[in-house]
Motif scaffolding. Structure first.
Motif, PDB file in Angstrom:
ATOM      1  N   HIS A  75       0.819  -1.212   0.000  1.00  0.00           N
ATOM      2  CA  HIS A  75       0.000   0.000   0.000  1.00  0.00           C
ATOM      3  C   HIS A  75       0.854   1.264   0.000  1.00  0.00           C
ATOM      4  CE1 HIS A  75      -4.111  -1.542   0.138  1.00  0.00           C
ATOM      5  NE2 HIS A  75      -3.590  -2.584   0.774  1.00  0.00           N
ATOM      6  N   MET A 123       0.421   4.111  -2.809  1.00  0.00           N
ATOM      7  CA  MET A 123       0.230   5.529  -2.489  1.00  0.00           C
ATOM      8  C   MET A 123       1.281   6.395  -3.175  1.00  0.00           C
ATOM      9  SD  MET A 123      -0.559   5.206   1.588  1.00  0.00           S
ATOM     10  CE  MET A 123      -1.933   4.208   2.177  1.00  0.00           C
ATOM     11  N   LEU A 146       0.487   6.685  -6.915  1.00  0.00           N
ATOM     12  CA  LEU A 146      -0.679   7.518  -7.170  1.00  0.00           C
ATOM     13  C   LEU A 146      -0.395   8.988  -6.873  1.00  0.00           C
ATOM     14  CD1 LEU A 146      -3.382   5.160  -5.661  1.00  0.00           C
ATOM     15  CD2 LEU A 146      -3.186   5.793  -8.066  1.00  0.00           C
ATOM     16  N   HIS A 147       0.375   9.241  -5.827  1.00  0.00           N
ATOM     17  CA  HIS A 147       0.682  10.626  -5.457  1.00  0.00           C
ATOM     18  C   HIS A 147       1.575  11.298  -6.488  1.00  0.00           C
ATOM     19  CE1 HIS A 147       1.633  14.072  -2.888  1.00  0.00           C
ATOM     20  NE2 HIS A 147       2.909  13.865  -3.182  1.00  0.00           N
ATOM     21  N   ASP A 159      -3.366  14.171   1.687  1.00  0.00           N
ATOM     22  CA  ASP A 159      -4.225  15.164   1.044  1.00  0.00           C
ATOM     23  C   ASP A 159      -4.490  14.846  -0.429  1.00  0.00           C
ATOM     24  OD1 ASP A 159      -4.524  16.580   3.365  1.00  0.00           O
ATOM     25  OD2 ASP A 159      -3.037  18.120   2.880  1.00  0.00           O
ATOM     26  N   THR A 160      -3.646  14.011  -1.020  1.00  0.00           N
ATOM     27  CA  THR A 160      -3.892  13.582  -2.403  1.00  0.00           C
ATOM     28  C   THR A 160      -5.259  12.914  -2.532  1.00  0.00           C
ATOM     29  OG1 THR A 160      -1.528  13.236  -2.773  1.00  0.00           O
ATOM     30  CG2 THR A 160      -3.024  12.109  -4.279  1.00  0.00           C
ATOM     31  N   PHE A 161      -5.698  12.311  -1.432  1.00  0.00           N
ATOM     32  CA  PHE A 161      -6.929  11.533  -1.472  1.00  0.00           C
ATOM     33  C   PHE A 161      -8.070  12.214  -0.714  1.00  0.00           C
ATOM     34  CE2 PHE A 161      -3.198   8.777  -1.709  1.00  0.00           C
ATOM     35  CZ  PHE A 161      -3.394   8.220  -2.966  1.00  0.00           C
ATOM     36  N   THR A 162      -7.982  13.527  -0.573  1.00  0.00           N
ATOM     37  CA  THR A 162      -9.069  14.266   0.076  1.00  0.00           C
ATOM     38  C   THR A 162     -10.336  14.212  -0.765  1.00  0.00           C
ATOM     39  OG1 THR A 162      -7.511  15.751   1.179  1.00  0.00           O
ATOM     40  CG2 THR A 162      -9.794  16.512   0.952  1.00  0.00           C
ATOM     41  N   ASP A 163     -10.206  14.461  -2.040  1.00  0.00           N
ATOM     42  CA  ASP A 163     -11.364  14.443  -2.937  1.00  0.00           C
ATOM     43  C   ASP A 163     -11.274  13.324  -3.977  1.00  0.00           C
ATOM     44  OD1 ASP A 163     -12.579  16.833  -1.835  1.00  0.00           O
ATOM     45  OD2 ASP A 163     -10.902  17.906  -2.767  1.00  0.00           O
ATOM     46  N   ARG A 164     -10.291  12.512  -3.857  1.00  0.00           N
ATOM     47  CA  ARG A 164     -10.040  11.407  -4.787  1.00  0.00           C
ATOM     48  C   ARG A 164      -9.992  10.132  -3.974  1.00  0.00           C
ATOM     49  NH1 ARG A 164      -4.057  10.798  -7.537  1.00  0.00           N
ATOM     50  NH2 ARG A 164      -4.386   8.885  -8.753  1.00  0.00           N
ATOM     51  N   ALA A 165     -10.804   9.165  -4.314  1.00  0.00           N
ATOM     52  CA  ALA A 165     -10.870   7.940  -3.520  1.00  0.00           C
ATOM     53  C   ALA A 165      -9.553   7.172  -3.588  1.00  0.00           C
ATOM     54  CB  ALA A 165     -12.002   7.052  -4.023  1.00  0.00           C
ATOM     55  N   TYR A 166      -9.119   6.688  -2.442  1.00  0.00           N
ATOM     56  CA  TYR A 166      -7.954   5.801  -2.428  1.00  0.00           C
ATOM     57  C   TYR A 166      -8.404   4.416  -2.876  1.00  0.00           C
ATOM     58  CZ  TYR A 166      -4.147   2.846  -0.987  1.00  0.00           C
ATOM     59  OH  TYR A 166      -3.127   1.911  -1.003  1.00  0.00           O
TER      60      TYR A 166
END
Length: 445
Positions: free
Chosen positions: A118, A122, A125-126, A294-301
């Motif tokens: 994971h 991450m 994706l980041h 914060d990368t996944f604040t509005d984007r689903a992990y």
């Protein structure tokens, strides 16, 4: 109750064992354990100098941890991860309060290999990049991605692995790949080598550098001064994330909450498992910096686990941290390492010609065995098995005969006892090693 013979037969017939040819499996049935000791069904007791798999940091059956699991089981045994849970959030808070820098979120897994999987996901994706660099002398787990990232021979039979992995040599002065003669040279040359690997792989393609701050199974390799800070600087220069794999060395093993603290370096992601709750219930995780979270604040992990943050595992983790704090365990580990273990091992090295090198920190040490101190020829060949590995197997057998259970890998014996070990128990284990080294001394040419 079944006897030892019945348990062994059932193990051979019905349990598929890891890292083993199934026809040669003959596990010793264990009846119980307490503190730094465990025992078999015949009453033979063993001092656990391996902490099982370098995970039982608080020893066997610690009453505070056992009670925490029992109390949690009476309230709530399990809950799906989409629900809130006080025990899970409490453990997350306790972990981030002890993490360096801005690492302030935790993704819980069931163990170390999932934590690495994971953390890498991450990072990719980041950054929007796909490559991850890992060291040859490393172990990161046994699932598809983490075994590819592993550098040691356990990777070979699992290849081809996942794409996007490149390797580098980390520092190891005793067997320097860079012909260094001092720690300063080794650090500088290892960093220049890593910089070249990044250059030739393409900096804009590299998402992360993954490393163990103190290399575990592959040799207890303590980084030379400046190395980890240099890796951090290289990563910052190229927009690469630094992942610190602390599955083995986190939570007190080297006398720090996280090993990177010893070198005042803050990674972007930290993986943990093992010592977080001494393995009483499987638990691991990733400690995440705020900017990555914060990368996944509005984007689903795009990832999850049914047992993420399992209440029983987290209850054990909360109790473990409380024990660490109340007993000042980190300070104790540092003292035992510097005042008891290191002097004793260096004295053994002076008397035993088969000891080529000793190294370590806290309660994590390696004794490297050689046939010739001048040439540094290993006592057994790299990745030896069968008859080639016999000398190390004989060493381990000699220690077990004296009631001490060691951790042996390749040409090294690792000392990784529970962090609660007493000075008297340490002396007992070191005495058993002293006596067993007569086996390997006899092979020195």
């Amino acid at each position: 109750m079944s006897d030892a013979a019945e348990i062994s037969a059932a193990e051979r017939d019905h349990v598929f064992h890891s890292w083993s040819a199934q026809g040669s499996v003959n596990p010793l049935p264990i009846a119980g354990g307490e503190g730094c000791w465990f025992w078999d069904h015949d009453g033979n007791r063993y001092l656990d100098l391996a902490s099982q798999l370098v995970n039982v940091n608080l020893g066997h059956q610690h009453p505070r941890v056992v009670a925490a699991i029992r109390d949690q089981a009476e309230r709530l045994c399990t809950v799906a991860p989409q629900f809130g849970n006080e025990t899970r959030s409490t453990l997350a808070r306790l972990i981030v309060e002890r993490a360096p820098g801005d690492l302030d979120a935790v993704f819980f897994t069931n163990g170390g290999t999932e934590a690495v999987e994971h953390a890498v996901r991450m990072a990719r994706l980041h950054t929007g990049r796909h490559k991850v660099l890992s060291a040859y002398r490393s172990y990161h787990g046994a699932t598809a991605g983490s075994i590819t990232l592993t550098g040691d021979p356990r990777r070979w039979a699992n290849e081809p692995g996942v794409p996007g992995v490149a390797r580098f040599f980390g520092p190891h002065l005793y067997r320097s790949a860079f012909h260094a003669t001092t720690e300063e040279e080794e650090s500088d040359r290892a960093l220049r080598h890593l910089a070249e690997v990044i250059q030739f792989e393409g900096p804009d393609t590299v998402a992360a550098v993954l490393l163990e701050p103190v290399v575990g199974t592959n040799g207890v390799l303590v980084p030379p001064p400046g190395y980890l800070a240099g890796v951090r600087e290289l990563c910052d220069r190229h927009g690469i994330l630094l992942i610190s794999d602390e599955v083995m060395v986190g939570f007190g093993r080297v006398g720090e909450w996280f090993a990177v603290d010893a070198w005042d370096v803050t990674p972007d992601l930290i993986t943990f498992a093992k010592g977080v709750n001494s393995g009483y219930v499987p638990l691991g995780g990733v400690v995440i910096s705020r900017r990555i979270a914060d990368t996944f604040t509005d984007r689903a992990y795009p990832g999850g686990l049914t047992y993420s943050g399992h209440p029983l595992a987290c209850a054990a983790g909360v109790a473990s941290i409380q024990v660490f704090e109340e007993t000042d365990l980190l300070r104790r580990v540092r003292r035992l390492g510097s005042e008891v273990v290191e002097p004793a091992l260096r004295e053994l090295a002076e008397r035993h010609p088969s000891v080529g090198h000793v190294r370590g920190r806290g309660l994590f040490w390696a004794v490297e065995l050689v046939r010739d101190r001048d040439t540094r020829e290993p006592l057994v060949p790299f990745n030896a098995s069968g008859a080639d590995a016999a000398p190390m197997n004989q060493l381990a057998a000699a220690m077990r005969a004296n009631g001490v259970w060691p951790f042996v890998n390749m040409n090294r014996l690792h000392l990784a006892p529970p962090l609660v070990i007493s000075e008297e128990e340490l002396a007992l284990g070191l005495k058993a090693l002293d006596e067993a080294l007569a086996v390997t001394d006899a092979l020195v040419g």
